[in-house]
Write a protein that holds these residues in place. Structure first.
Motif, mmCIF file in Angstrom:
data_model
loop_
_atom_site.group_PDB
_atom_site.id
_atom_site.type_symbol
_atom_site.label_atom_id
_atom_site.label_comp_id
_atom_site.label_asym_id
_atom_site.label_seq_id
_atom_site.Cartn_x
_atom_site.Cartn_y
_atom_site.Cartn_z
ATOM 1 N N LYS A 136 -10.197 -36.343 -66.083
ATOM 2 C CA LYS A 136 -10.504 -37.947 -66.137
ATOM 3 C C LYS A 136 -10.224 -38.935 -66.825
ATOM 4 C CE LYS A 136 -14.645 -35.321 -68.329
ATOM 5 N NZ LYS A 136 -15.102 -34.821 -69.607
ATOM 6 N N LEU A 160 -18.392 -40.539 -65.936
ATOM 7 C CA LEU A 160 -16.734 -39.581 -65.335
ATOM 8 C C LEU A 160 -17.192 -38.108 -65.654
ATOM 9 C CD1 LEU A 160 -14.289 -40.056 -65.059
ATOM 10 C CD2 LEU A 160 -14.002 -40.604 -67.667
ATOM 11 N N GLU A 161 -18.344 -38.629 -66.238
ATOM 12 C CA GLU A 161 -18.626 -36.101 -66.590
ATOM 13 C C GLU A 161 -19.556 -35.792 -65.617
ATOM 14 O OE1 GLU A 161 -18.809 -32.306 -67.919
ATOM 15 O OE2 GLU A 161 -17.669 -34.481 -69.036
ATOM 16 N N TYR A 162 -20.413 -36.442 -65.010
ATOM 17 C CA TYR A 162 -20.663 -36.078 -63.173
ATOM 18 C C TYR A 162 -19.389 -35.808 -62.307
ATOM 19 C CZ TYR A 162 -23.427 -35.987 -58.979
ATOM 20 O OH TYR A 162 -23.886 -36.018 -57.932
ATOM 21 N N LYS A 196 -11.628 -30.716 -66.015
ATOM 22 C CA LYS A 196 -11.960 -31.056 -66.132
ATOM 23 C C LYS A 196 -11.587 -32.894 -66.734
ATOM 24 C CE LYS A 196 -15.991 -30.506 -66.346
ATOM 25 N NZ LYS A 196 -17.463 -30.442 -67.413
ATOM 26 N N GLU A 197 -11.021 -32.653 -68.357
ATOM 27 C CA GLU A 197 -9.743 -33.244 -69.157
ATOM 28 C C GLU A 197 -9.150 -34.461 -68.247
ATOM 29 O OE1 GLU A 197 -12.544 -34.967 -71.684
ATOM 30 O OE2 GLU A 197 -13.954 -33.542 -71.090
ATOM 31 N N ASN A 256 -9.750 -45.531 -71.319
ATOM 32 C CA ASN A 256 -10.662 -45.233 -72.004
ATOM 33 C C ASN A 256 -11.252 -45.294 -73.066
ATOM 34 O OD1 ASN A 256 -12.309 -42.573 -71.965
ATOM 35 N ND2 ASN A 256 -10.928 -42.177 -74.149
ATOM 36 N N ARG A 285 -12.547 -26.280 -68.754
ATOM 37 C CA ARG A 285 -12.763 -28.465 -69.723
ATOM 38 C C ARG A 285 -11.292 -28.384 -69.346
ATOM 39 N NH1 ARG A 285 -15.739 -31.741 -70.136
ATOM 40 N NH2 ARG A 285 -17.292 -30.490 -70.175
ATOM 41 N N LYS A 298 -19.232 -42.798 -69.436
ATOM 42 C CA LYS A 298 -18.782 -41.509 -70.243
ATOM 43 C C LYS A 298 -19.598 -40.531 -69.190
ATOM 44 C CE LYS A 298 -17.218 -42.615 -74.255
ATOM 45 N NZ LYS A 298 -16.955 -43.180 -76.260
ATOM 46 N N TYR A 299 -20.942 -40.129 -68.930
ATOM 47 C CA TYR A 299 -21.547 -39.389 -68.367
ATOM 48 C C TYR A 299 -21.349 -39.653 -67.211
ATOM 49 C CZ TYR A 299 -24.772 -38.140 -71.776
ATOM 50 O OH TYR A 299 -25.695 -37.777 -72.732
ATOM 51 N N SER A 316 -15.733 -35.229 -62.560
ATOM 52 C CA SER A 316 -15.278 -34.406 -62.456
ATOM 53 C C SER A 316 -16.039 -32.811 -63.218
ATOM 54 C CB SER A 316 -14.463 -34.274 -63.856
ATOM 55 O OG SER A 316 -15.276 -33.824 -65.376
ATOM 56 N N SER A 317 -17.352 -32.935 -63.311
ATOM 57 C CA SER A 317 -17.944 -31.357 -63.583
ATOM 58 C C SER A 317 -18.006 -31.343 -61.406
ATOM 59 C CB SER A 317 -19.708 -31.511 -63.553
ATOM 60 O OG SER A 317 -18.882 -32.373 -65.214
#
Length: 192
Positions: free
Chosen positions: A121, A143-145, A117-118, A132, A114, A140-141, A147-148
């Motif tokens: 991002k 960006l999460e996709y 990933k943060e 941000n 995590r 945000k979704y 990084s994941s």
């Protein structure tokens, strides 16, 4: 820190990693660790408060050194020069292969993942010049996709014992990021 101190800490780290692969952290004793590292108990306590402090320091050092590679990959993707960056980070991957296998595959450390990933991002937003605070919920979704997906690709590569060279991995990451995963997969299937 002098050379002997670094060598001693490295022996302790290697002993810990060996024991941690085989046991839950709660089951690792200082006696086991010092015996495996061939150091005195007092030597261990000179450097670390306890087993958890040792783990935290290993994670911290790993994070500090690996995050620069992560930033290099991100910059490479966004500049279109990821293949060059991949060659530069190959040695780091070799250096940290055992720890990466432990923290990403064998005993996934979700807190560390995590944090990576943060940090990724934040770097992506900084390179793109996006604040941000201006991100929508949808952003945000996305960006999460992103990084994941990077973590997933790297984890698969580690799990497969680095079965492809770093440059080829970099090209896959670049293609998936620029074309999208569905288009990339579809293009690969068509080109077979």
């Amino acid at each position: 820190m002098n050379k002997n101190s670094e060598e001693t800490k490295e022996r302790i780290k290697k002993a810990f990693i060996k024991l941690y692969k085989e046991n839950r952290i709660e089951k690792i004793t200082i006696s086991q660790l010092t015996k495996e590292a061939k150091v005195y108990r007092g030597t261990f306590y000179y450097y670390y408060k306890d087993i958890y402090d040792l783990l935290e320091q290993i994670e911290g050092r790993f994070f500090k050194e690996v995050i620069e590679d992560v930033f290099g990959v991100i910059e490479g993707i966004l500049s279109g020069d990821i293949e060059k960056r991949a060659v530069e980070i190959t040695d780091h991957f070799k250096k940290y292969e055992e720890i990466m296998t432990l923290f990403f595959v064998d005993k996934p450390n979700y807190i560390l993942i995590r944090r990576l990933k943060e940090a990724a991002k934040s770097k992506i937003l900084m390179i793109l010049g996006i604040n941000n605070n201006n991100l929508s919920n949808e952003d945000k979704y996305i960006l999460e996709y992103i990084s994941s997906a990077q973590v997933g690709i790297i984890t698969k590569w580690i799990e497969n014992k680095r079965d492809i060279d770093t440059v080829k991995l970099a090209r896959i990451i670049k293609k998936v990021n620029l074309l999208g995963p569905v288009t990339s997969l579809k293009n690969n299937s068509i080109n077979k």
